[in-house]
Write a protein that holds these residues in place. Structure first.
Motif, PDB file in Angstrom:
ATOM      1  N   LEU A 255      -7.030  -9.424   2.062  1.00 12.47           N
ATOM      2  CA  LEU A 255      -7.432  -9.602   3.502  1.00 12.47           C
ATOM      3  C   LEU A 255      -7.563 -11.148   3.551  1.00 12.47           C
ATOM      4  N   ASP A 256      -7.717 -11.859   2.466  1.00  9.01           N
ATOM      5  CA  ASP A 256      -7.760 -13.289   2.582  1.00  9.01           C
ATOM      6  C   ASP A 256      -6.168 -13.608   2.961  1.00  9.01           C
ATOM      7  N   SER A 257      -5.161 -13.009   2.234  1.00  4.71           N
ATOM      8  CA  SER A 257      -3.980 -13.327   2.478  1.00  4.71           C
ATOM      9  C   SER A 257      -3.549 -12.932   3.928  1.00  4.71           C
ATOM     10  N   LEU A 258      -3.903 -11.845   4.457  1.00  2.31           N
ATOM     11  CA  LEU A 258      -3.414 -11.429   5.945  1.00  2.31           C
ATOM     12  C   LEU A 258      -3.977 -12.545   6.886  1.00  2.31           C
ATOM     13  N   GLU A 259      -5.195 -12.917   6.476  1.00  2.00           N
ATOM     14  CA  GLU A 259      -5.823 -13.971   7.385  1.00  2.00           C
ATOM     15  C   GLU A 259      -5.145 -15.258   7.306  1.00  2.00           C
ATOM     16  N   GLU A 260      -4.859 -15.666   6.083  1.00  2.00           N
ATOM     17  CA  GLU A 260      -4.152 -16.971   6.107  1.00  2.00           C
ATOM     18  C   GLU A 260      -2.699 -16.929   6.730  1.00  2.00           C
ATOM     19  N   ASN A 261      -1.969 -15.696   6.614  1.00  2.00           N
ATOM     20  CA  ASN A 261      -0.674 -15.643   7.043  1.00  2.00           C
ATOM     21  C   ASN A 261      -0.606 -15.243   8.516  1.00  2.00           C
ATOM     22  N   LYS A 262      -1.912 -15.101   9.037  1.00  2.00           N
ATOM     23  CA  LYS A 262      -2.050 -14.729  10.307  1.00  2.00           C
ATOM     24  C   LYS A 262      -1.209 -13.338  10.818  1.00  2.00           C
ATOM     25  N   ILE A 263      -1.413 -12.350   9.873  1.00  2.00           N
ATOM     26  CA  ILE A 263      -0.861 -10.984   9.984  1.00  2.00           C
ATOM     27  C   ILE A 263      -1.970 -10.007  10.417  1.00  2.00           C
ATOM     28  N   SER A 264      -1.674  -9.451  11.517  1.00  2.00           N
ATOM     29  CA  SER A 264      -2.677  -8.527  12.296  1.00  2.00           C
ATOM     30  C   SER A 264      -2.664  -7.255  11.479  1.00  2.00           C
ATOM     31  N   HIS A 265      -3.742  -6.642  11.097  1.00  3.08           N
ATOM     32  CA  HIS A 265      -3.537  -5.157  10.430  1.00  3.08           C
ATOM     33  C   HIS A 265      -4.425  -4.284  11.250  1.00  3.08           C
ATOM     34  N   SER A 266      -4.231  -4.341  12.510  1.00  2.59           N
ATOM     35  CA  SER A 266      -5.147  -3.436  13.275  1.00  2.59           C
ATOM     36  C   SER A 266      -4.555  -1.970  13.232  1.00  2.59           C
ATOM     37  N   ASN A 267      -3.352  -2.022  13.079  1.00  4.30           N
ATOM     38  CA  ASN A 267      -2.645  -0.586  12.922  1.00  4.30           C
ATOM     39  C   ASN A 267      -2.366  -0.011  11.584  1.00  4.30           C
ATOM     40  N   THR A 268      -3.065  -0.802  10.598  1.00  3.10           N
ATOM     41  CA  THR A 268      -2.953  -0.418   9.101  1.00  3.10           C
ATOM     42  C   THR A 268      -4.325   0.118   8.587  1.00  3.10           C
ATOM     43  N   ILE A 269      -4.444   1.146   8.255  1.00  2.00           N
ATOM     44  CA  ILE A 269      -5.518   1.994   7.448  1.00  2.00           C
ATOM     45  C   ILE A 269      -5.686   1.137   6.089  1.00  2.00           C
ATOM     46  N   ILE A 270      -7.183   0.600   5.913  1.00  3.06           N
ATOM     47  CA  ILE A 270      -7.298   0.033   4.696  1.00  3.06           C
ATOM     48  C   ILE A 270      -8.483   0.791   4.087  1.00  3.06           C
ATOM     49  N   ILE A 271      -8.301   1.229   2.734  1.00  6.55           N
ATOM     50  CA  ILE A 271      -9.465   2.068   2.153  1.00  6.55           C
ATOM     51  C   ILE A 271      -9.546   1.178   0.617  1.00  6.55           C
ATOM     52  N   SER A 272     -10.937   1.142   0.550  1.00  6.27           N
ATOM     53  CA  SER A 272     -11.447   0.545  -0.792  1.00  6.27           C
ATOM     54  C   SER A 272     -12.282   0.986  -1.521  1.00  6.27           C
ATOM     55  N   ILE A 273     -12.397   0.641  -2.831  1.00  6.34           N
ATOM     56  CA  ILE A 273     -13.494   1.070  -3.466  1.00  6.34           C
ATOM     57  C   ILE A 273     -14.465   0.349  -4.310  1.00  6.34           C
ATOM     58  N   ASP A 274     -15.733   0.611  -4.344  1.00  3.36           N
ATOM     59  CA  ASP A 274     -16.714  -0.345  -5.070  1.00  3.36           C
ATOM     60  C   ASP A 274     -18.073  -0.420  -4.032  1.00  3.36           C
ATOM     61  N   ALA A 275     -17.726  -0.904  -2.721  1.00  2.66           N
ATOM     62  CA  ALA A 275     -18.856  -1.176  -1.817  1.00  2.66           C
ATOM     63  C   ALA A 275     -19.917  -2.122  -2.186  1.00  2.66           C
ATOM     64  N   GLU A 276     -19.194  -3.364  -2.524  1.00  2.51           N
ATOM     65  CA  GLU A 276     -19.880  -4.999  -2.660  1.00  2.51           C
ATOM     66  C   GLU A 276     -20.451  -5.091  -1.218  1.00  2.51           C
ATOM     67  N   GLN A 277     -21.243  -6.011  -0.900  1.00  4.24           N
ATOM     68  CA  GLN A 277     -21.575  -6.389   0.263  1.00  4.24           C
ATOM     69  C   GLN A 277     -20.640  -6.896   1.165  1.00  4.24           C
ATOM     70  N   LYS A 278     -19.672  -7.821   0.495  1.00  7.56           N
ATOM     71  CA  LYS A 278     -18.595  -8.258   1.328  1.00  7.56           C
ATOM     72  C   LYS A 278     -17.770  -7.202   1.977  1.00  7.56           C
ATOM     73  N   SER A 279     -17.410  -6.266   1.176  1.00  6.42           N
ATOM     74  CA  SER A 279     -16.677  -5.255   1.714  1.00  6.42           C
ATOM     75  C   SER A 279     -17.217  -4.389   2.823  1.00  6.42           C
ATOM     76  N   ILE A 280     -18.537  -4.222   2.611  1.00  4.17           N
ATOM     77  CA  ILE A 280     -19.316  -3.481   3.841  1.00  4.17           C
ATOM     78  C   ILE A 280     -19.340  -4.303   4.873  1.00  4.17           C
ATOM     79  N   ASP A 281     -19.485  -5.531   4.678  1.00  7.76           N
ATOM     80  CA  ASP A 281     -19.538  -6.733   5.917  1.00  7.76           C
ATOM     81  C   ASP A 281     -17.978  -6.587   6.686  1.00  7.76           C
ATOM     82  N   ALA A 282     -16.949  -6.449   5.961  1.00 11.47           N
ATOM     83  CA  ALA A 282     -15.606  -6.336   6.412  1.00 11.47           C
ATOM     84  C   ALA A 282     -15.579  -4.964   7.171  1.00 11.47           C
ATOM     85  N   LEU A 283     -16.123  -3.872   6.612  1.00 13.13           N
ATOM     86  CA  LEU A 283     -16.029  -2.507   7.293  1.00 13.13           C
ATOM     87  C   LEU A 283     -16.535  -2.679   8.556  1.00 13.13           C
TER      88      LEU A 283
END
Length: 340
Positions: A255-283
């Motif tokens: 996500l850091d990379s996509l933001e820095e490179n100004k790449i939209s990912h609105s049409n890309t499904i992203i699934i993660s594992i762990d459930a740290e607070q930062k990922s819940i915030d991103a969700l």
């Protein structure tokens, strides 16, 4: 006058003697009160030798904290070693625990293989071993049991969310997989669980799987390379429809990379594992679609197992932690702070 002086001298001598005697008696009584009664000494503290793989993420830090907090509550002493992501450091630490003659050994194995000799040494020394968080390839008789997550189920849950979200799509769905550390059980389980579900539908294709070593820096590096070499979220002219990441650190890095490179990912499904607070915030911010929990708070359960073993009880071969699935369809107002 002489008689009076003699009387005064005797009286003074008696008084002085009584004062000295009083001091001696008082001292003896005080010493007696302070002297512990025989057999009243507290029992020796149970000692747990614990080797952690490192501190590569907020999840791992919380995992370690949970174990220390639970040990303190149960009056268990911990001999701790941080392996800094190197198996040779863990082997050395476990052998030092054996020499120290700890009561129980617990460790988070970096990889699955290479533990046979040290487990044999622990068994010969009469020290039970608990495998924590990640599994190993070894004779089960060489260790007491396993405590951790069900990585296969986590992968299945990730795939089930994906299939439900894309149930109305007719086209091929291209998946990029960011895998965890090579030869680690949890990476293998999360990969196999995911594949066991999507393999039932020909629409799903994993077009690329790459080892991100569970590190945020690697997640960013991988996505930086993809964007630079392909001009966006695609691989060899194939659009990336889904990113399945084996842990939050790699996910946050991409996500850091996509933001820095100004790449939209609105049409890309992203699934993660762990459930740290930062990922819940991103969700909740709409940057992720699903987060599968991997519960790091296994300290209390581990201490119960340690005490059971020390008391001569047999523990279960496998103990799984309870875990949740968080999705974009949840009522976010019901979420509580994760604490890590």
């Amino acid at each position: 006058m002489k008689i009076t002086k003699k009387v005064l001298f005797i009286a003074s001598s008696v008084f002085f003697f009584l004062v000295i005697l009083g001091i001696i008696v008082f001292s003896l009584l005080s010493f007696r009160k302070q002297t512990p009664v025989k057999n009243s000494e507290p029992a020796a503290r149970l000692i747990l030798g614990f080797s952690q793989i490192g501190s590569e993420s907020a999840w791992r830090t919380q995992n370690t904290s949970s174990i220390f907090e639970a040990a303190k509550k149960n009056n268990i002493q911990i001999l701790f070693d941080d392996a800094q992501q190197k198996q040779e450091n863990q082997l050395k630490a476990i052998r030092s625990f054996i020499v120290y003659q700890v009561d129980v050994i617990a460790f988070v194995p970096i990889v699955e293989d290479g533990w046979d000799n040290v487990l044999k040494e622990a068994k010969e020394a009469g020290i039970p071993v608990i495998i924590v968080d990640r599994r190993i390839n070894a004779d089960e008789s060489m260790y007491a049991g396993f405590l951790g997550e069900n990585g296969f189920l986590e992968g299945c849950n990730a795939a089930k969310f994906l299939m439900e979200k894309t149930k109305n799509r007719d086209s091929i769905i291209n998946i990029l997989e960011l895998s965890g550390t090579e030869n680690s059980s949890v990476a293998t389980e999360r990969a196999n669980g995911f594949r066991s579900v999507i393999s039932t539908d020909d629409r799903y294709q994993i077009i690329h799987s790459i080892d991100g070593d569970f590190l945020r820096s690697r997640g960013k590096e991988i996505m930086d390379n993809i964007v630079r070499e392909n001009g966006g979220l695609k691989l060899k002219n194939q659009k990336i429809d889904v990113i399945y990441s084996h842990n939050d650190s790699m996910t946050l890095g991409l996500l850091d990379s996509l933001e820095e490179n100004k790449i939209s990912h609105s049409n890309t499904i992203i699934i993660s594992i762990d459930a740290e607070q930062k990922s819940i915030d991103a969700l909740t911010a709409g940057r992720l679609n699903c987060v599968i929990e991997c519960n790091p708070n296994l300290g209390p359960t581990l201490m119960n197992l340690v005490m059971d073993i020390h008391d001569g009880k047999q523990i279960p071969r496998v103990t799984y932690m309870e875990e949740q699935v968080f999705t974009e369809n949840d009522d976010f107002s019901l979420y509580t702070p994760r604490g890590y």
